[in-house]
Design a protein around this motif. Structure first.
Motif, short mmCIF file in Angstrom:
data_model
loop_
_atom_site.label_atom_id
_atom_site.label_comp_id
_atom_site.label_asym_id
_atom_site.label_seq_id
_atom_site.Cartn_x
_atom_site.Cartn_y
_atom_site.Cartn_z
N LYS A 19 27.91 34.34 29.31
CA LYS A 19 28.21 35.51 30.11
C LYS A 19 29.00 35.15 31.19
CE LYS A 19 26.10 39.58 32.41
NZ LYS A 19 26.98 39.51 33.76
N PHE A 20 28.64 34.12 32.01
CA PHE A 20 29.53 33.54 32.75
C PHE A 20 30.99 33.22 32.64
CE2 PHE A 20 31.56 30.17 35.35
CZ PHE A 20 31.48 30.79 36.86
N ASN A 21 30.95 32.70 31.54
CA ASN A 21 32.28 32.41 30.86
C ASN A 21 33.23 33.62 30.42
OD1 ASN A 21 32.07 29.65 31.21
ND2 ASN A 21 31.25 29.41 28.97
N VAL A 22 32.64 34.35 29.73
CA VAL A 22 33.17 35.83 29.29
C VAL A 22 33.59 36.64 30.76
CG1 VAL A 22 32.78 38.01 28.51
CG2 VAL A 22 32.06 36.04 27.23
N ASP A 23 32.72 36.53 31.80
CA ASP A 23 33.08 37.63 32.88
C ASP A 23 34.16 36.91 33.74
OD1 ASP A 23 31.14 39.23 32.22
OD2 ASP A 23 29.74 38.32 33.64
N SER A 24 34.21 35.42 33.65
CA SER A 24 35.49 34.82 34.47
C SER A 24 36.69 35.07 33.93
CB SER A 24 35.04 33.25 34.54
OG SER A 24 34.89 32.64 33.11
N LYS A 25 36.74 35.41 32.50
CA LYS A 25 37.94 35.52 31.79
C LYS A 25 38.49 37.01 32.03
CE LYS A 25 37.12 31.62 28.81
NZ LYS A 25 36.82 31.21 27.36
N VAL A 26 37.90 38.10 32.48
CA VAL A 26 38.36 39.43 32.38
C VAL A 26 39.30 39.50 33.51
CG1 VAL A 26 36.25 40.26 31.66
CG2 VAL A 26 36.48 40.02 34.03
N PRO A 27 40.39 40.55 33.49
CA PRO A 27 41.32 40.71 34.70
C PRO A 27 40.30 41.04 35.84
CG PRO A 27 41.83 42.16 32.64
CD PRO A 27 40.44 41.56 32.21
N ASN A 28 40.64 40.65 36.91
CA ASN A 28 40.29 40.96 38.15
C ASN A 28 38.80 40.58 38.21
OD1 ASN A 28 42.91 41.69 39.40
ND2 ASN A 28 42.67 43.82 38.39
N PRO A 29 38.36 39.59 37.75
CA PRO A 29 36.60 39.30 37.76
C PRO A 29 36.21 39.42 39.10
CG PRO A 29 38.20 37.11 37.91
CD PRO A 29 39.14 38.17 37.64
N ASN A 30 34.80 39.91 38.96
CA ASN A 30 33.89 39.92 40.11
C ASN A 30 33.73 38.57 40.73
OD1 ASN A 30 32.00 40.60 42.15
ND2 ASN A 30 31.48 42.50 41.02
N VAL A 31 34.18 38.04 41.66
CA VAL A 31 34.34 36.84 42.28
C VAL A 31 32.69 36.86 42.82
CG1 VAL A 31 34.90 34.99 44.02
CG2 VAL A 31 36.71 36.58 42.92
N ALA A 32 32.27 37.80 43.56
CA ALA A 32 30.76 37.79 43.98
C ALA A 32 29.76 37.43 42.96
CB ALA A 32 30.70 38.67 44.93
N SER A 33 30.08 38.23 41.92
CA SER A 33 29.19 38.22 40.93
C SER A 33 28.89 36.82 40.13
CB SER A 33 29.54 39.07 39.92
OG SER A 33 28.49 39.21 38.59
N LEU A 34 30.47 36.27 39.94
CA LEU A 34 30.43 35.07 39.46
C LEU A 34 29.85 34.05 40.31
CD1 LEU A 34 34.30 35.06 38.09
CD2 LEU A 34 31.93 35.06 36.47
N GLN A 35 29.92 33.97 41.42
CA GLN A 35 29.48 32.87 42.13
C GLN A 35 27.95 33.07 42.08
OE1 GLN A 35 30.94 33.93 46.19
NE2 GLN A 35 32.74 32.66 46.06
N GLN A 36 27.21 34.25 42.15
CA GLN A 36 25.81 34.48 42.14
C GLN A 36 25.44 33.97 40.75
OE1 GLN A 36 23.51 35.64 44.33
NE2 GLN A 36 22.06 34.96 42.74
N GLN A 37 26.14 34.16 39.63
CA GLN A 37 25.66 33.71 38.05
C GLN A 37 25.66 32.16 38.43
OE1 GLN A 37 27.39 35.45 34.92
NE2 GLN A 37 28.28 37.08 36.17
N ALA A 38 26.77 31.56 38.98
CA ALA A 38 26.83 30.09 39.07
C ALA A 38 25.75 29.46 39.81
CB ALA A 38 28.09 29.69 39.59
N ALA A 39 25.32 30.19 40.90
CA ALA A 39 24.34 29.58 41.67
C ALA A 39 22.87 29.80 40.89
CB ALA A 39 24.32 30.55 43.09
N THR A 40 22.59 30.64 40.19
CA THR A 40 21.53 30.76 39.48
C THR A 40 21.42 29.88 38.19
OG1 THR A 40 21.30 33.26 39.85
CG2 THR A 40 20.16 32.31 37.93
N ILE A 41 22.49 29.90 37.65
CA ILE A 41 22.66 28.57 36.58
C ILE A 41 22.39 27.32 37.18
CG2 ILE A 41 24.26 27.16 35.01
CD1 ILE A 41 25.46 30.29 34.60
N GLN A 42 22.90 27.02 38.32
CA GLN A 42 22.68 25.55 38.99
C GLN A 42 21.29 25.38 39.39
OE1 GLN A 42 24.65 25.02 42.61
NE2 GLN A 42 25.19 22.80 42.39
N GLN A 43 20.66 26.40 39.93
CA GLN A 43 19.20 26.44 40.32
C GLN A 43 18.43 26.21 39.12
OE1 GLN A 43 18.80 30.12 42.22
NE2 GLN A 43 19.73 29.59 43.95
#
Length: 221
Positions: free
Chosen positions: A83-107
């Motif tokens: 999901k993170f990879n898909v969301d990061s490739k869309v036009p004008n991605p939601n940076v805040a959402s991506l950061q939250q996803q990345a943080a959750t994955i890392q945790q």
């Protein structure tokens, strides 16, 4: 002098040290100087090799549990990473959402690694226990080999650019170590801690380290 060959714990698995070839000993050593590859001595010692073969059997439950935990975490993370990879490739991605996803994955990944380390703790202690038993005999093995070969100076391969084979004392030290310690106890006694932790605790308490249970005495005779 003390020597240590560290074992690695990665992805829930303890990695065995790769055997290091020990060159055959020459008939005599020149000018009282010898070169000894301590890592080769340890990795090729009977005690170390036998322990490496026995450990996956003795601690099979821990290895299996670590593998299962690793697979569980990977299965949990896969849809999140996708999901993170898909969301990061869309036009004008939601940076805040991506950061939250990345943080959750890392945790989740870090929590999984901690769980695996906890599962594998008995394996890590076993490895440290065997290495300490070997280290405790290395000084005597080096002294015995040097005495028999009339060596007055011993160097490590790291400090030598080139040496004739006659200087190589590795096999002689290995032979002495195998005599002094034919085998090592695989499972440490209850409550045993590696020497570094014992010394750290003693320093914090301002006194001598409490004596630790030791392996039964072994003899090569």
């Amino acid at each position: 002098m003390k020597f240590l060959l560290k074992s690695a714990v990665a992805a829930g698995l303890v990695l065995s040290a790769a055997p290091i070839a020990v060159a055959p000993a020459a008939a005599e050593v020149i000018k009282g100087i010898g070169v000894v590859n301590i890592n080769a001595v340890i990795a090729n010692s009977n005690a170390y090799k036998t322990a490496e073969q026995q450990r996956p059997v003795t601690y099979k439950a821990q290895y299996d549990a670590a593998k299962a935990k690793k697979a569980q975490v990977e299965a949990q993370l896969k849809p999140m990473v996708d999901k993170f990879n898909v969301d990061s490739k869309v036009p004008n991605p939601n940076v805040a959402s991506l950061q939250q996803q990345a943080a959750t994955i890392q945790q989740i990944e870090q929590a999984g690694q901690r769980d695996i380390q906890t599962i594998m703790q008995p394996v890590a202690l076993s490895s440290a226990y065997v290495e300490e038993q070997i280290n405790d005999k290395l000084d005597a093995a080096v002294d015995a080999a040097a005495g028999k070969a009339k060596i007055g100076l011993i160097l490590s391969p790291d400090n030598v650019l080139f040496a004739e084979q006659g200087y190589n004392l590795t096999q002689q030290v290995l032979n002495e170590l195998n005599t002094l310690l034919p085998s090592a106890q695989l499972v440490p006694p209850q409550g045993w801690l590696p020497r570094q932790l014992r010394e750290q605790q003693a320093a914090e308490q301002g006194g001598a380290a409490a004596p630790q249970p030791s392996a039964p005495a072994t003899s090569g005779r």
